[in-house]
Design a protein around this motif. Structure first.
Motif, mmCIF file in Angstrom:
data_model
loop_
_atom_site.group_PDB
_atom_site.id
_atom_site.type_symbol
_atom_site.label_atom_id
_atom_site.label_comp_id
_atom_site.label_asym_id
_atom_site.label_seq_id
_atom_site.Cartn_x
_atom_site.Cartn_y
_atom_site.Cartn_z
ATOM 1 N N GLY A 147 0.835 -1.197 0.000
ATOM 2 C CA GLY A 147 0.000 0.000 0.000
ATOM 3 C C GLY A 147 0.866 1.241 0.000
ATOM 4 N N PHE A 148 0.500 2.188 -0.854
ATOM 5 C CA PHE A 148 1.222 3.443 -0.964
ATOM 6 C C PHE A 148 0.225 4.581 -0.765
ATOM 7 N N VAL A 149 0.500 5.438 0.209
ATOM 8 C CA VAL A 149 -0.352 6.576 0.524
ATOM 9 C C VAL A 149 0.331 7.831 0.006
ATOM 10 N N TYR A 150 -0.451 8.706 -0.627
ATOM 11 C CA TYR A 150 0.062 10.000 -1.094
ATOM 12 C C TYR A 150 -0.923 11.069 -0.630
ATOM 13 N N VAL A 151 -0.460 11.980 0.216
ATOM 14 C CA VAL A 151 -1.336 12.980 0.826
ATOM 15 C C VAL A 151 -1.580 14.136 -0.141
ATOM 16 N N LEU A 152 -2.867 14.476 -0.301
ATOM 17 C CA LEU A 152 -3.280 15.574 -1.175
ATOM 18 C C LEU A 152 -3.576 16.854 -0.398
ATOM 19 N N GLU A 153 -4.284 16.713 0.727
ATOM 20 C CA GLU A 153 -4.709 17.880 1.512
ATOM 21 C C GLU A 153 -4.649 17.547 2.993
ATOM 22 N N GLY A 154 -4.376 18.565 3.814
ATOM 23 C CA GLY A 154 -4.358 18.372 5.252
ATOM 24 C C GLY A 154 -3.121 17.595 5.679
ATOM 25 N N SER A 155 -3.224 16.941 6.834
ATOM 26 C CA SER A 155 -2.123 16.117 7.312
ATOM 27 C C SER A 155 -2.696 14.870 7.971
ATOM 28 N N VAL A 156 -1.987 13.764 7.819
ATOM 29 C CA VAL A 156 -2.428 12.485 8.362
ATOM 30 C C VAL A 156 -1.299 11.850 9.155
ATOM 31 N N VAL A 157 -1.676 11.062 10.137
ATOM 32 C CA VAL A 157 -0.714 10.304 10.935
ATOM 33 C C VAL A 157 -0.873 8.847 10.543
ATOM 34 N N MET A 158 0.243 8.204 10.171
ATOM 35 C CA MET A 158 0.239 6.807 9.755
ATOM 36 C C MET A 158 1.275 6.040 10.569
ATOM 37 N N LEU A 215 2.257 13.059 7.962
ATOM 38 C CA LEU A 215 2.494 13.364 6.554
ATOM 39 C C LEU A 215 1.715 14.602 6.135
ATOM 40 N N MET A 216 2.357 15.438 5.356
ATOM 41 C CA MET A 216 1.761 16.652 4.813
ATOM 42 C C MET A 216 1.537 16.459 3.314
ATOM 43 N N PRO A 217 0.814 17.381 2.649
ATOM 44 C CA PRO A 217 0.605 17.246 1.202
ATOM 45 C C PRO A 217 1.926 17.045 0.456
ATOM 46 N N GLY A 218 1.904 16.064 -0.463
ATOM 47 C CA GLY A 218 3.092 15.741 -1.251
ATOM 48 C C GLY A 218 3.965 14.672 -0.625
ATOM 49 N N GLN A 219 3.669 14.258 0.609
ATOM 50 C CA GLN A 219 4.460 13.215 1.254
ATOM 51 C C GLN A 219 3.763 11.868 1.115
ATOM 52 N N SER A 220 4.541 10.791 1.279
ATOM 53 C CA SER A 220 4.005 9.451 1.047
ATOM 54 C C SER A 220 4.396 8.492 2.167
ATOM 55 N N LYS A 227 -7.161 14.617 2.982
ATOM 56 C CA LYS A 227 -7.460 13.765 1.826
ATOM 57 C C LYS A 227 -6.168 13.161 1.300
ATOM 58 N N PHE A 228 -6.239 11.864 0.941
ATOM 59 C CA PHE A 228 -5.077 11.187 0.367
ATOM 60 C C PHE A 228 -5.527 10.124 -0.619
ATOM 61 N N VAL A 229 -4.579 9.699 -1.439
ATOM 62 C CA VAL A 229 -4.807 8.633 -2.408
ATOM 63 C C VAL A 229 -4.033 7.411 -1.926
ATOM 64 N N VAL A 230 -4.651 6.242 -2.060
ATOM 65 C CA VAL A 230 -4.007 4.975 -1.714
ATOM 66 C C VAL A 230 -3.900 4.135 -2.978
ATOM 67 N N PHE A 231 -2.700 3.639 -3.257
ATOM 68 C CA PHE A 231 -2.456 2.708 -4.356
ATOM 69 C C PHE A 231 -2.167 1.358 -3.722
ATOM 70 N N LEU A 232 -2.975 0.362 -4.010
ATOM 71 C CA LEU A 232 -2.758 -0.985 -3.482
ATOM 72 C C LEU A 232 -2.374 -1.926 -4.605
ATOM 73 N N LEU A 233 -1.256 -2.611 -4.461
ATOM 74 C CA LEU A 233 -0.855 -3.685 -5.365
ATOM 75 C C LEU A 233 -1.238 -4.968 -4.647
#
Length: 122
Positions: free
Chosen positions: A56-67, A77-82, A104-110
């Motif tokens: 799983g790959f997370v890419y942050v678009l808006e705001g900030s998230v804790v992973m 993570l801030m916008p632009g971080q993964s 908001k973030f995008v998740v890519f799952l392989l």
């Protein structure tokens, strides 16, 4: 596409909104596919502990998230971080870093074809 309800929520945190963006089979890798999801945490939103049985790959678009994953450090993570988590990782922390703004973030799952995107932690 419809919104996916991917897992049970913790009773104290608002659930995320999860929207499928794309699923693509990978003919060069039989039995594998990529699933792309857009996730939005409301203010104070969080995921319960879970796993993906996928890369799983997370890419942050808006705001900030804790992973964070079991045995690893939490990262904000801030916008632009993964962020990456592997198939054996247990996703112990996934939350909005803000109590007042959405993230908001995008998740890519392989992942394996026909395998659920989110699984309970074991």
């Amino acid at each position: 596409m419809a919104v996916i309800s991917v897992h049970a929520q913790t009773p104290t945190a608002p659930p995320p909104s999860v929207k499928p963006v794309m699923t693509q089979a990978l003919p060069d890798y039989p039995g594998k596919e990529v699933l792309i999801l857009e996730v939005e945490y409301p203010p104070g939103g969080a995921d319960p502990v879970h796993r993906h049985d996928a890369h799983g790959f997370v890419y942050v678009l808006e705001g900030s998230v804790v992973m964070g994953v079991k045995g690893g450090k939490e990262v904000t993570l801030m916008p632009g971080q993964s962020f990456h988590e592997g198939p054996a990782d247990i996703h112990t922390v996934g939350r909005n870093a803000s109590q007042s703004k959405p993230a908001k973030f995008v998740v890519f799952l392989l992942k394996d074809v026909n395998k659920a995107a989110v699984l309970p932690a074991q």
